[in-house]
Design an enzyme around this catalytic site. Structure first.
Site, PDB file in Angstrom:
ATOM      1  CB  CYS A  20     -10.278 -27.856 -69.530  1.00 13.19           C
ATOM      2  SG  CYS A  20     -10.642 -29.502 -68.908  1.00 13.19           S
ATOM      3  CB  CYS A  23     -11.889 -29.296 -64.519  1.00 12.12           C
ATOM      4  SG  CYS A  23     -10.403 -29.971 -65.256  1.00 12.12           S
ATOM      5  CG  ASP A 458     -42.415   5.268 -61.681  1.00 14.80           C
ATOM      6  OD1 ASP A 458     -43.640   5.388 -61.532  1.00 14.80           O
ATOM      7  OD2 ASP A 458     -41.571   5.793 -60.927  1.00 14.80           O
TER       8      ASP A 458
END
Length: 763
Positions: A20, A23, A458
């Site tokens: 989970c 953890c 550009d």
């Protein structure tokens, strides 16, 4: 294991045993407590990205993770770097699937008997115990094991909540059956599938223990399957590359023993080898229909290359001698001989995969908040469950009502959805982006796209093709366009000037060019020579005037208009007469105008930035739909970054699209940098998003995908937070049956993952 590491090194560890988000938060916290270590642990990808300073060893990092109760190892290199197929991995979902099947088969009759009084025959409760026991022990074993491991390390995770909730329900039922009245023959168990206060009539909870286990296992299983599906785009990306390649070896060079060998003459032979053995400088053969083995330059042949699997662009690209090609693209035409310039992890395919994986491993700001909440959430929930038990006992409601409410609190609280909210959306979003030719470097990029209001483009190589192209041929009376192209093209073919190449290439496409005699380059003016018996002159008007070849009134007007539009004009004459005027310019890409319209629709103001003359810049801007006041021309390369800073100082949030080395600093300075994948490495490294297609339309796609992904993340987090905020008070108030709580908790995780998977349909 790896020993001493260099200063400021970085490593990625595969983490095992996480169940989970808590953890992941625990491991991250432990690693970050080490001196000189900065770590980010991702629950969805089960990986830890760790930066560490000199004096820290990888073995120390692994030992810290293992001391926390989990496993850690260096990941195996992907197949694209090894150049060979890897063995099919074992089915990691098999044990989970087996436990889920067991839980479902046994829990369904337990739940049915508890819910339907008509099924409650004499001593039905003992059959329920027989069926529920394997579910709570065997099927739920991963939860109990993880809870015990965490408890030994003084921690609590979501598994602690599940283990406590199901274990408490089962133990209470055992006590009631053996020491209470629940085991008496003829006992009946009332059940209402509603949100209502327990009336205390039910005094065993086997259906809750078995049902919660089955629901949560189902949630974990579909979550694991969805995570695997979400990461499939990266796996597919890694598998795009060729596995074998035909290289050209000198017969006297003593090459390695090949799998297959064929003599091709002139002292060379074709050798079939694994891609892993290919080295920079090797020349290899690509036949029609074959994948190009690695990045390189064509040294022989001409063909069309299908790059759709990398760029999403369906139109094949024509390549010839001197053109670059990318590994994993498909040769759709003639035979090519390619010289390898990049191999292994340096190829564009490998770098794409690395960018995608890095993005998936990152965390957005919202997810970092969710992780912090998850880390403290479990102790708070356990405290709340104890308080709920005490409150209901204190009000005189009895053990049954108090216990039901406390167990519901433990089960409903599991916030797995919080841990999955961002990673699953990132997994799917970045994977889908890679398929569409958009590479997202990290989750923080997603948050930038939402705020951008100005996009600086550009000109050369971004809005335009970046190479000179013949745009128009204007002829005098009595002269055909084909005749002009044939004579002028043959003459210009002998020159290496970029403008000459543009004319020669256009002429070559129209037909075969004749030979040139007496070719002469007149510096600063043009070229002259004899073609098919005609004395041909091509260049500035002044060169033709020297030969007394003067432009007609019509051609002179065309020349003035073309120059006013910023185009280069080449005059052509032969046999004493000026015959034509050619317009040459850096052509605008066919999709640029459409892309700029899409960027406007996204709420962005496009600004054209170029070092070219203002007339040229304004002509390009007019063609693609950018207003003259949004054109910034005659800017030196080193001044581009200052232009971006100036726009930011005006309060704008700036995105920059560029492709050259001179754009790198501006890309890095911008709030969001979009690098054209056809550009230089420096530009790509400086950008936040890479547009593999080299098409400005990809910029609009990138921003739309990023915003959509961020929207999915926010809706996931809203659902996860809202679900817990709404459900916990209901559970504490005794209004939520534990089994319904388990089903709702499992559904929240599946909902979050399913919501994220919608990104796979992004177009």
């Amino acid at each position: 294991m790896t020993t001493q590491a260099p200063a400021s090194a970085e490593v990625e560890l595969s983490i095992g045993g996480m169940t989970c988000a808590s953890c992941a938060a625990r491991i991250e916290k432990k690693l970050n407590r080490m001196d000189g270590v900065t770590a980010s642990v991702n629950y969805a990808t089960e990986k830890a990205k760790v930066a560490f300073e000199d004096g820290v060893e990888v073995a120390d990092l692994i030992a810290t993770v293992e001391a926390t109760g989990y496993t850690a190892a260096l990941p195996k290199p992907p197949a694209v770097e090894q150049g060979q197929e890897q063995a099919e991995p074992a089915d990691e979902l098999a044990p989970l699937r087996q436990r889920l099947f067991t839980a479902l088969v046994l829990a369904v009759p337990v739940i049915a008997m508890a819910m339907v009084p008509a099924l409650q025959f004499d001593n039905w409760q003992w059959l329920s115990l027989t069926l529920a026991a394997p579910v709570v022990t065997y099927a739920a074993w991963p939860f109990h094991k993880a809870a015990w491991t965490n408890a030994r390390h003084g921690a609590a995770t979501m598994d602690t909540l599940v283990s406590l909730g199901t274990g408490a329900a089962f133990l209470w039922s055992l006590w009631a059956l053996f020491f209470g009245d629940a085991g008496m023959p003829g006992m009946r168990h009332g059940f209402e599938f509603t949100i209502a206060r327990s009336d205390g009539a039910s005094n065993i909870y086997l259906e809750a223990a078995a049902g919660v286990t089955a629901f949560i296992l189902a949630g974990r299983y579909f979550e694991a399957r969805s995570k695997r599906t979400a990461g499939a785009a990266l796996k597919a990306l890694l598998e795009l590359g060729a596995k074998d390649v035909t290289v050209l070896r000198n017969k006297g060079a003593g090459a390695q023993r090949p799998r297959t060998r064929a003599v091709v003459g002139d002292g060379w032979e074709e050798v079939r080898i694994p891609v892993a053995e290919l080295a920079v400088g090797d020349r290899f053969v690509v036949r029609p229909g074959e994948k190009i083995a690695t990045d390189g330059v064509v040294v022989e042949g001409a063909s069309a290359v299908d790059a759709s699997m990398l760029t999403g662009e369906s139109v094949p690209v024509e390549v010839g001698v001197g053109d670059g090609v990318t590994g994993a693209t498909v040769n759709a035409g003639g035979r090519l001989v390619v010289e390898a310039t990049r191999v292994g992890a340096d190829t564009q395919l490998a770098r794409m995969a690395k960018l995608v994986e890095d993005a998936q491993n990152g965390k957005a700001a919202a997810q970092r908040l969710a992780d912090r909440i998850s880390a403290v959430f479990v102790p708070i929930v356990i405290t709340l469950a104890v308080a709920t038990l005490g409150y209901w006992l204190g009000t005189g409601e009895g053990w049954t009502a108090a216990f039901t409410a406390a167990v519901a609190v433990l089960i409903i609280a599991c916030p797995c959805a919080l841990g999955l909210a961002t990673p699953t959306a990132l997994l799917v979003g970045t994977g889908r982006g890679a398929q569409l030719g958009v590479l997202i470097k990290g989750p923080e990029v997603l948050e930038s796209t939402r705020k951008v209001d100005t996009i600086v483009l550009d000109k050369t190589g971004t809005v335009t093709t970046g190479r000179m192209t013949l745009l128009a041929v204007h002829t005098a009376d009595g002269t055909t366009e084909a005749e002009v192209l044939r004579l002028a093209g043959a003459l210009e073919h002998a020159s290496e000037h970029p403008i000459a190449r543009a004319i020669a290439d256009a002429a070559a496409r129209a037909g075969e060019l004749p030979a040139v005699e007496g070719f002469e380059n007149v510096p600063g003016l043009g070229v002259q020579g004899v073609v098919d018996g005609h004395a041909v002159v091509a260049g500035r008007e002044a060169l033709l005037n020297e030969w007394s070849q003067y432009l007609s009134e019509g051609l002179a007007e065309v020349k003035l208009n073309a120059e006013a539009a910023g185009r280069t004009v080449i005059a052509v004459g032969w046999d004493g007469e000026a015959r034509a005027v050619l317009e040459v310019a850096d052509a605008v890409k066919p999709t640029s105008a459409e892309a700029i319209a899409e960027l406007r629709a996204l709420g962005l103001t496009p600004v054209l930035l170029t070092g070219d003359h203002r007339l040229v810049a304004e002509a390009v801007a007019a063609e693609v739909g950018i207003e003259p006041e949004h054109v910034i021309a005659e800017v030196m390369p080193q001044d581009k970054v200052d232009t971006v800073r100036r726009l930011q100082a005006e309060g704008r949030v700036v995105a920059m699209v560029g492709d050259g080395v001179n754009d790198a600093a501006a890309l890095a300075q911008a709030d969001l940098g979009l690098a054209m994948g056809t550009g230089t490495d420096a530009a790509i490294e400086a950008g936040d998003l890479t547009l593999v297609r080299g098409d400005l339309l990809a910029a609009a796609d990138a921003i739309r995908l990023s915003r959509r992904t961020l929207g999915i993340i926010k809706s996931n987090l809203f659902w996860a937070f809202g679900y817990n905020v709404a459900a916990l008070p209901l559970a504490a108030a005794g209004l939520l049956n534990p089994m319904i709580a388990g089903a709702a908790m499992a559904f929240s995780s599946v909902f979050v993952v399913g919501n994220s998977l919608r990104l796979r349909r992004f177009r």
